[in-house]
Motif scaffolding. Structure first.
Motif, PDB file in Angstrom:
ATOM      1  N   GLY A  32     -50.219 -46.640 111.666  1.00 11.56           N
ATOM      2  CA  GLY A  32     -48.862 -46.125 111.699  1.00 11.56           C
ATOM      3  C   GLY A  32     -48.606 -45.136 110.583  1.00 11.56           C
ATOM      4  O   GLY A  32     -49.442 -44.887 109.724  1.00 11.56           O
ATOM      5  N   VAL A  33     -47.420 -44.540 110.600  1.00  9.04           N
ATOM      6  CA  VAL A  33     -46.950 -43.694 109.517  1.00  9.04           C
ATOM      7  C   VAL A  33     -45.579 -44.198 109.108  1.00  9.04           C
ATOM      8  O   VAL A  33     -44.878 -44.858 109.864  1.00  9.04           O
ATOM      9  CB  VAL A  33     -46.895 -42.207 109.918  1.00  9.04           C
ATOM     10  CG1 VAL A  33     -48.279 -41.667 110.163  1.00  9.04           C
ATOM     11  CG2 VAL A  33     -46.007 -42.002 111.147  1.00  9.04           C
ATOM     12  N   HIS A  34     -45.181 -43.851 107.889  1.00  7.16           N
ATOM     13  CA  HIS A  34     -43.927 -44.320 107.306  1.00  7.16           C
ATOM     14  C   HIS A  34     -43.844 -45.847 107.310  1.00  7.16           C
ATOM     15  O   HIS A  34     -42.767 -46.425 107.458  1.00  7.16           O
ATOM     16  CB  HIS A  34     -42.727 -43.712 108.037  1.00  7.16           C
ATOM     17  CG  HIS A  34     -42.680 -42.215 107.981  1.00  7.16           C
ATOM     18  ND1 HIS A  34     -42.564 -41.539 106.793  1.00  7.16           N
ATOM     19  CD2 HIS A  34     -42.752 -41.272 108.949  1.00  7.16           C
ATOM     20  CE1 HIS A  34     -42.555 -40.233 107.031  1.00  7.16           C
ATOM     21  NE2 HIS A  34     -42.678 -40.045 108.320  1.00  7.16           N
ATOM     22  N   GLU A  35     -44.990 -46.488 107.168  1.00 10.47           N
ATOM     23  CA  GLU A  35     -45.020 -47.942 107.128  1.00 10.47           C
ATOM     24  C   GLU A  35     -45.254 -48.383 105.688  1.00 10.47           C
ATOM     25  O   GLU A  35     -46.337 -48.197 105.123  1.00 10.47           O
ATOM     26  CB  GLU A  35     -46.137 -48.476 108.027  1.00 10.47           C
ATOM     27  CG  GLU A  35     -46.197 -49.986 108.089  1.00 10.47           C
ATOM     28  CD  GLU A  35     -47.312 -50.486 108.984  1.00 10.47           C
ATOM     29  OE1 GLU A  35     -47.585 -51.689 108.935  1.00 10.47           O
ATOM     30  OE2 GLU A  35     -47.918 -49.667 109.711  1.00 10.47           O
ATOM     31  N   LYS A  36     -44.234 -48.951 105.073  1.00  8.62           N
ATOM     32  CA  LYS A  36     -44.350 -49.348 103.679  1.00  8.62           C
ATOM     33  C   LYS A  36     -45.344 -50.496 103.537  1.00  8.62           C
ATOM     34  O   LYS A  36     -45.378 -51.398 104.362  1.00  8.62           O
ATOM     35  CB  LYS A  36     -42.984 -49.753 103.131  1.00  8.62           C
ATOM     36  CG  LYS A  36     -42.024 -48.579 102.984  1.00  8.62           C
ATOM     37  CD  LYS A  36     -40.752 -48.994 102.284  1.00  8.62           C
ATOM     38  CE  LYS A  36     -39.837 -47.787 102.091  1.00  8.62           C
ATOM     39  NZ  LYS A  36     -38.583 -48.162 101.394  1.00  8.62           N
TER      40      LYS A  36
END
Length: 442
Positions: A32-36
């Motif tokens: 994923g992206v923008h996954e903290k």
């Protein structure tokens, strides 16, 4: 010429970052992206703990003696931390190479004096040979480095052991193939197969000196492709390496893809490379780091990075890794970390000051900027009218956990008024705010 050098650093950093983003984006389609990154659960319960360091470089000179003191202090801090926890053991200490400056007998003797004094009987010792262990013997017989190592350290060069139900594999350079791992590939693959057959998807911990190529920060110019090619087949592998001295607290020093890779930085100080090809540089001031690694019964891993200079953990390098055998469950991928990164900003009402030291040099001071991650570097320009008198790109002081303010020595400036601009850049080459001021030199 000064301005060209400054622009070159930033251009190359952005270009290489873009190439990496495209490359790792295509190799991490399922991530994923923008996954903290996940926070360590409150009920995380370690059943295993070990420390990992690299690049100690013990020698008889002044720097080598300072490194000896840091290495000795590492034991004290690691044991003190362990004793303060519910699970009070330190089960192992791994050293990822470059124990010595040249591999001399007297350097090994000094190294082992610390180990024998500080290492407790309940802690397994897992060292491996780095390139510096060969320096004294390169013009003669490189295998002599192995003989001296065996005489003083006493362990095998390549180790496979099980501690607390988890496999630890340590591999050293091959002296007959020009300090690479070519002669160790078959052995490493065999040991990984044995470990995987025993514990399945649970983590397998691997240690060697050089980074696996195209993984962590520093693995472009300090990488080893043979190690990378073997580890690619084992998603549960967690690999620790050194060699580059590149800052372990940099977010790029933890990488997940086909496997997990962790850069260990160095006990001798942290380096970086602002354009990846123009040359490495140590950060200003003192820096020294090591990792504390904790594992629970289910194979979840917690990584904590300790700063030996300010005597505290880096608050932002407390990392939790789970489901390590699943390549699609990765948080610390290049693409995800790049997507989280933001342009650095300076603190509200930040002020830049300039003071003259006893040598007549002007010392510029300003508060450190940060993005989602701390700023990695600053592009600094000092002009008098249309004339540039100082232009450089410098590492921030993010290599220390107590980093608050950056100081730059501008040298001796002729009397007059100067315009100063400082532009902050993130580890992923995202340009942020510019802090400006007018200073006067007397």
């Amino acid at each position: 010429m000064l301005s060209f050098k400054n622009h070159f650093h930033q251009f190359m950093s952005k270009a290489i970052t873009l190439v990496f983003t495209v490359f790792f984006g295509t190799t991490a389609i399922f991530s994923g992206v923008h996954e903290k990154p996940p926070v360590t659960p409150e009920d995380f319960t370690p059943v295993l703990r070990f420390a990992v360091c690299s690049d100690i470089h013990i020698s008889s000179d002044e720097n080598g003696q300072k490194n000896s003191e840091r290495f000795s202090r590492l034991f004290d801090r690691a044991y003190a931390y362990a004793e303060g926890e519910a699970y009070g053991n330190l089960d192992a200490l791994a050293v990822c190479g470059d124990m010595t400056e040249r591999g001399k007998a007297e350097e090994y003797a000094a190294f082992m004096e610390i180990v024998n004094k500080k290492l407790q009987s309940s802690t397994a010792f897992l060292p491996c040979i780095g390139n510096h262990e060969f320096i004294e013997y390169r013009d003669h017989d490189a295998s002599k480095a192995y003989d001296v190592y065996r005489e003083y350290v006493g362990t095998e060069m390549d180790i496979h052991t099980v501690i607390g139900g988890y496999h630890f594999i340590v591999v050293s350079y091959d002296p007959v193939s020009d300090e690479t791992y070519k002669g160790k590939v078959t052995w490493l693959r065999e040991q990984l197969e044995l470990a995987q057959a025993d514990t399945g998807d649970k983590p397998i911990f691997v240690f060697q000196h050089a980074h696996p190529t195209l993984t962590v920060y520093g693995s472009i110019n300090w990488g080893e492709v043979d190690i990378r090619n073997v580890l690619n087949a084992y998603p549960q592998a967690v690999d620790f390496s050194g060699h580059s001295h590149y800052a372990a607290n940099d977010p790029r020093s933890l990488w997940q893809g086909a496997f997990t890779a962790v850069g260990c930085g160095a006990v001798t100080g942290a380096m970086g490379n602002l354009s990846y090809i123009s040359g490495d540089a140590y950060g200003d001031g003192e820096s020294a780091t090591f990792w504390i690694v904790e594992v629970d019964a289910d194979g979840n891993v917690r990584l904590r990075l300790y700063d030996l200079i300010s005597d505290q953990f880096f608050p932002e390098n407390d990392c939790y890794l789970s489901d390590l055998g699943n390549r699609t469950a990765r948080t610390y991928t290049w693409l995800n970390m790049y997507s989280l990164d933001t342009a650095p900003v300076f603190p509200e009402k930040a002020v830049m000051t300039a003071e003259k030291n006893s040598d007549g040099e002007t010392i510029l001071s300003f508060p450190e900027a940060r993005s989602y991650f701390p700023a990695e570097n600053y592009k600094i320009s000092v002009t008098a009218g249309i004339r540039t008198v100082y232009s450089d790109t410098v590492l921030s002081d993010y290599t220390r956990a107590d980093d608050k303010e950056k100081e730059i020595n501008l040298g001796v400036l002729a009397p007059g008024e100067y315009k100063v601009s400082v532009k902050a850049f993130s580890p992923y080459a995202k340009g942020g705010e510019t802090l400006s001021a007018i200073i006067t030199a007397d």
